[in-house]
Design a protein around this motif. Structure first.
Motif, PDB file in Angstrom:
ATOM      1  N   CYS A   1       0.877 -41.237  41.105  1.00  8.29           N
ATOM      2  CA  CYS A   1       2.027 -40.900  40.419  1.00  8.29           C
ATOM      3  C   CYS A   1       1.837 -39.836  39.320  1.00  8.29           C
ATOM      4  CB  CYS A   1       2.702 -42.206  39.797  1.00  8.29           C
ATOM      5  SG  CYS A   1       4.460 -41.648  39.419  1.00  8.29           S
ATOM      6  N   ILE A   2       2.468 -38.936  39.503  1.00  9.91           N
ATOM      7  CA  ILE A   2       2.383 -37.684  38.695  1.00  9.91           C
ATOM      8  C   ILE A   2       3.701 -37.284  37.973  1.00  9.91           C
ATOM      9  CG2 ILE A   2       1.622 -35.386  38.203  1.00  9.91           C
ATOM     10  CD1 ILE A   2       0.210 -35.516  41.023  1.00  9.91           C
ATOM     11  N   ASP A   3       3.874 -37.344  36.532  1.00  4.83           N
ATOM     12  CA  ASP A   3       4.989 -36.999  35.832  1.00  4.83           C
ATOM     13  C   ASP A   3       4.894 -35.524  35.600  1.00  4.83           C
ATOM     14  OD1 ASP A   3       7.324 -36.293  34.218  1.00  4.83           O
ATOM     15  OD2 ASP A   3       6.414 -37.302  32.629  1.00  4.83           O
ATOM     16  N   ILE A   4       5.574 -34.435  36.243  1.00  7.63           N
ATOM     17  CA  ILE A   4       5.239 -33.125  36.356  1.00  7.63           C
ATOM     18  C   ILE A   4       6.062 -32.558  35.046  1.00  7.63           C
ATOM     19  CG2 ILE A   4       4.906 -33.271  38.813  1.00  7.63           C
ATOM     20  CD1 ILE A   4       7.577 -31.829  39.156  1.00  7.63           C
ATOM     21  N   SER A   5       7.133 -33.174  34.506  1.00  6.97           N
ATOM     22  CA  SER A   5       8.060 -32.721  33.597  1.00  6.97           C
ATOM     23  C   SER A   5       7.499 -31.612  32.659  1.00  6.97           C
ATOM     24  CB  SER A   5       8.785 -33.675  32.823  1.00  6.97           C
ATOM     25  OG  SER A   5       9.226 -34.781  33.589  1.00  6.97           O
ATOM     26  N   LEU A   6       6.064 -31.915  32.009  1.00  6.19           N
ATOM     27  CA  LEU A   6       5.730 -30.875  31.009  1.00  6.19           C
ATOM     28  C   LEU A   6       4.307 -30.358  31.456  1.00  6.19           C
ATOM     29  CD1 LEU A   6       6.765 -32.671  27.724  1.00  6.19           C
ATOM     30  CD2 LEU A   6       7.700 -30.614  28.631  1.00  6.19           C
ATOM     31  N   ILE A   7       3.933 -30.535  32.660  1.00 12.90           N
ATOM     32  CA  ILE A   7       2.495 -30.114  32.937  1.00 12.90           C
ATOM     33  C   ILE A   7       2.966 -28.773  33.572  1.00 12.90           C
ATOM     34  CG2 ILE A   7       0.819 -30.400  34.962  1.00 12.90           C
ATOM     35  CD1 ILE A   7       1.246 -33.558  34.988  1.00 12.90           C
ATOM     36  N   SER A   8       2.101 -27.719  33.088  1.00  9.98           N
ATOM     37  CA  SER A   8       2.235 -26.596  33.623  1.00  9.98           C
ATOM     38  C   SER A   8       1.925 -26.379  35.063  1.00  9.98           C
ATOM     39  CB  SER A   8       1.404 -25.660  32.925  1.00  9.98           C
ATOM     40  OG  SER A   8       0.012 -25.413  33.511  1.00  9.98           O
ATOM     41  N   ARG A   9       2.529 -25.164  35.697  1.00  6.55           N
ATOM     42  CA  ARG A   9       2.537 -25.017  36.869  1.00  6.55           C
ATOM     43  C   ARG A   9       0.899 -24.853  37.577  1.00  6.55           C
ATOM     44  NH1 ARG A   9       7.951 -23.364  38.442  1.00  6.55           N
ATOM     45  NH2 ARG A   9       9.237 -23.648  36.654  1.00  6.55           N
ATOM     46  N   LYS A  10       0.265 -24.168  36.598  1.00 11.31           N
ATOM     47  CA  LYS A  10      -1.187 -23.956  37.003  1.00 11.31           C
ATOM     48  C   LYS A  10      -2.064 -25.267  37.172  1.00 11.31           C
ATOM     49  CE  LYS A  10      -5.080 -21.441  37.796  1.00 11.31           C
ATOM     50  NZ  LYS A  10      -5.838 -22.542  37.960  1.00 11.31           N
ATOM     51  N   VAL A  11      -1.579 -26.293  36.111  1.00 11.96           N
ATOM     52  CA  VAL A  11      -2.310 -27.260  36.060  1.00 11.96           C
ATOM     53  C   VAL A  11      -1.830 -28.253  37.010  1.00 11.96           C
ATOM     54  CG1 VAL A  11      -2.710 -29.718  34.658  1.00 11.96           C
ATOM     55  CG2 VAL A  11      -2.876 -27.403  33.637  1.00 11.96           C
ATOM     56  N   LEU A  12      -0.642 -28.326  37.435  1.00 15.24           N
ATOM     57  CA  LEU A  12      -0.232 -28.964  38.520  1.00 15.24           C
ATOM     58  C   LEU A  12      -0.832 -28.812  39.786  1.00 15.24           C
ATOM     59  CD1 LEU A  12       1.702 -31.221  39.802  1.00 15.24           C
ATOM     60  CD2 LEU A  12       3.531 -29.685  39.799  1.00 15.24           C
ATOM     61  N   SER A  13      -1.025 -27.335  40.219  1.00 19.63           N
ATOM     62  CA  SER A  13      -1.516 -26.757  41.316  1.00 19.63           C
ATOM     63  C   SER A  13      -2.953 -27.438  41.387  1.00 19.63           C
ATOM     64  CB  SER A  13      -1.598 -25.393  41.391  1.00 19.63           C
ATOM     65  OG  SER A  13      -2.192 -24.595  40.316  1.00 19.63           O
ATOM     66  N   ASP A  14      -3.734 -27.213  40.117  1.00 16.24           N
ATOM     67  CA  ASP A  14      -5.106 -27.837  40.060  1.00 16.24           C
ATOM     68  C   ASP A  14      -5.131 -29.202  40.601  1.00 16.24           C
ATOM     69  OD1 ASP A  14      -6.229 -25.352  39.147  1.00 16.24           O
ATOM     70  OD2 ASP A  14      -6.151 -25.886  37.119  1.00 16.24           O
ATOM     71  N   ILE A  15      -4.315 -30.262  39.960  1.00 17.64           N
ATOM     72  CA  ILE A  15      -4.232 -31.554  40.333  1.00 17.64           C
ATOM     73  C   ILE A  15      -3.913 -31.728  41.807  1.00 17.64           C
ATOM     74  CG2 ILE A  15      -2.795 -33.701  40.187  1.00 17.64           C
ATOM     75  CD1 ILE A  15      -2.201 -32.686  37.265  1.00 17.64           C
ATOM     76  N   MET A  16      -3.184 -30.975  42.318  1.00 18.11           N
ATOM     77  CA  MET A  16      -2.923 -31.202  43.649  1.00 18.11           C
ATOM     78  C   MET A  16      -3.975 -30.871  44.727  1.00 18.11           C
ATOM     79  SD  MET A  16      -0.064 -32.741  43.845  1.00 18.11           S
ATOM     80  CE  MET A  16       0.284 -32.699  45.533  1.00 18.11           C
ATOM     81  N   SER A  17      -4.634 -29.698  44.410  1.00 19.43           N
ATOM     82  CA  SER A  17      -5.822 -29.151  44.970  1.00 19.43           C
ATOM     83  C   SER A  17      -7.093 -30.248  45.051  1.00 19.43           C
ATOM     84  CB  SER A  17      -6.406 -27.858  44.351  1.00 19.43           C
ATOM     85  OG  SER A  17      -5.390 -26.700  44.438  1.00 19.43           O
ATOM     86  N   ILE A  18      -7.384 -30.519  43.713  1.00 17.92           N
ATOM     87  CA  ILE A  18      -8.413 -31.543  43.445  1.00 17.92           C
ATOM     88  C   ILE A  18      -7.980 -32.950  44.451  1.00 17.92           C
ATOM     89  CG2 ILE A  18      -9.453 -33.328  41.837  1.00 17.92           C
ATOM     90  CD1 ILE A  18      -8.880 -30.979  39.608  1.00 17.92           C
ATOM     91  N   LEU A  19      -6.882 -33.479  44.125  1.00 19.26           N
ATOM     92  CA  LEU A  19      -6.547 -34.656  44.793  1.00 19.26           C
ATOM     93  C   LEU A  19      -6.554 -34.478  46.428  1.00 19.26           C
ATOM     94  CD1 LEU A  19      -3.451 -36.052  42.997  1.00 19.26           C
ATOM     95  CD2 LEU A  19      -5.799 -37.156  42.845  1.00 19.26           C
ATOM     96  N   SER A  20      -6.118 -33.271  47.109  1.00 17.06           N
ATOM     97  CA  SER A  20      -6.278 -33.284  48.237  1.00 17.06           C
ATOM     98  C   SER A  20      -7.636 -33.227  48.899  1.00 17.06           C
ATOM     99  CB  SER A  20      -5.541 -31.856  48.512  1.00 17.06           C
ATOM    100  OG  SER A  20      -4.265 -31.810  48.427  1.00 17.06           O
TER     101      SER A  20
END
Length: 296
Positions: free
Chosen positions: A82-101
């Motif tokens: 579960c990821i609360d994206i509200s204050l996560i920057s777009r670059k960090v969110l893309s890193d999270i999704m890349s790493i998880l995938s």
């Protein structure tokens, strides 16, 4: 080396009263903890533990090690994040999704995206120019099915005045589709239309697509249809400005269509109205499962 492909299934909206359950029934929860835009103030008491990861001041290497450690401990075939994206920057969110995938390549990955809608605030008067325009990560770089294909840009608009037009010109786009947000904060849409009058007037009415922020699953299905119907004619580039829920939906769509790329434009970290730590109006989200297969 044969690259794996991903199938995105079971796409569902998460309503406000389902947020607490989404957090509690996940293997781990990722968030940027704010002072006012804090998901925990919008839910009942939740006990903190090892599964809570706050990315405040956490770089990509530390985040990857943290996620790798948690995932490697699990013996289950299913991993729920579960990821609360509200204050996560777009670059960090893309890193999270890349790493998880990548880390969950042999598992059934369930992603639950939570997004708190902040109280309306008018756009800032400053201009933040495109100092850097590039794919958000190597994972989301994409590729053309055929060499020499023209570029189609799919643009989500928000408060980022003229950023989209600059990126479209940089990519030498031959076709542009524009996604316009609507939400319970009706004043926001009026501002978005005003801030983006240039790009709206530059495309035809058939290139404008309205979407509802509170129904993110419909965004994913719409993007999937649009990308799928043009992938043999265009190299597709997503420019997901606007509400961060549209950015998250774009990342999910690109995972399902790896030939599609998602691009990042610098300046968000200076534009405090794009991810400001404001009071929460409501919480929404979506969930989906991501499965891996290897083409023969």
């Amino acid at each position: 080396m044969i690259k794996c492909r991903y199938v995105v299934e079971d796409i569902k909206d998460i309503q406000g009263d389902q947020v607490e359950n989404a957090i509690e029934n996940s293997n781990f929860f990722i968030s940027f903890k704010g002072n006012r835009r804090n998901i925990f103030d919008f839910t009942s008491d939740i006990e903190f533990g090892e599964k809570f990861i706050f990315v405040n001041d956490m770089d990509e290497a530390i985040l990857r090690d943290k996620l790798n450690n948690l995932i490697s401990k699990s013996t289950d075939d299913d991993i729920s994040v579960c990821i609360d994206i509200s204050l996560i920057s777009r670059k960090v969110l893309s890193d999270i999704m890349s790493i998880l995938s990548i880390l969950c390549v042999n598992k059934n990955l369930v992603i639950k995206i939570i997004y708190s809608l902040a109280k309306y605030a008018p756009p800032s008067k400053g201009r933040f120019y495109n100092n850097l325009v590039k794919p958000v990560s190597n994972f989301f770089r994409g590729w053309a099915l055929k060499p020499g294909m023209p570029v189609m840009t799919i643009v989500g608009i928000g408060y980022e005045r003229d950023k989209a037009i600059g990126a479209i010109e940089y990519l030498e786009s031959s076709k542009t589709m524009v996604y316009i947000p609507d939400s319970v904060e009706s004043a926001y849409r009026a501002d978005v239309l005003d801030e983006n009058s240039n790009i709206i007037s530059s495309v035809g009415a058939d290139s404008l697509i309205n979407y509802t922020v509170e129904r993110p699953s419909e965004i994913i299905y719409s993007l999937d249809t649009l990308i799928g119907s043009h992938k043999n004619s265009f190299k597709t580039v997503l420019l997901p400005f606007g509400p961060k829920i549209f950015f998250a939906a774009s990342l999910i769509s690109a995972i399902a269509h790896p030939e599609t790329s998602v691009w990042y434009v610098s300046g968000e970290e200076k534009d405090f109205n794009s991810s400001q730590d404001r009071d929460i109006v409501s919480c929404i989200g979506f969930s989906c499962s991501i499965k891996t297969f290897f083409p023969k």
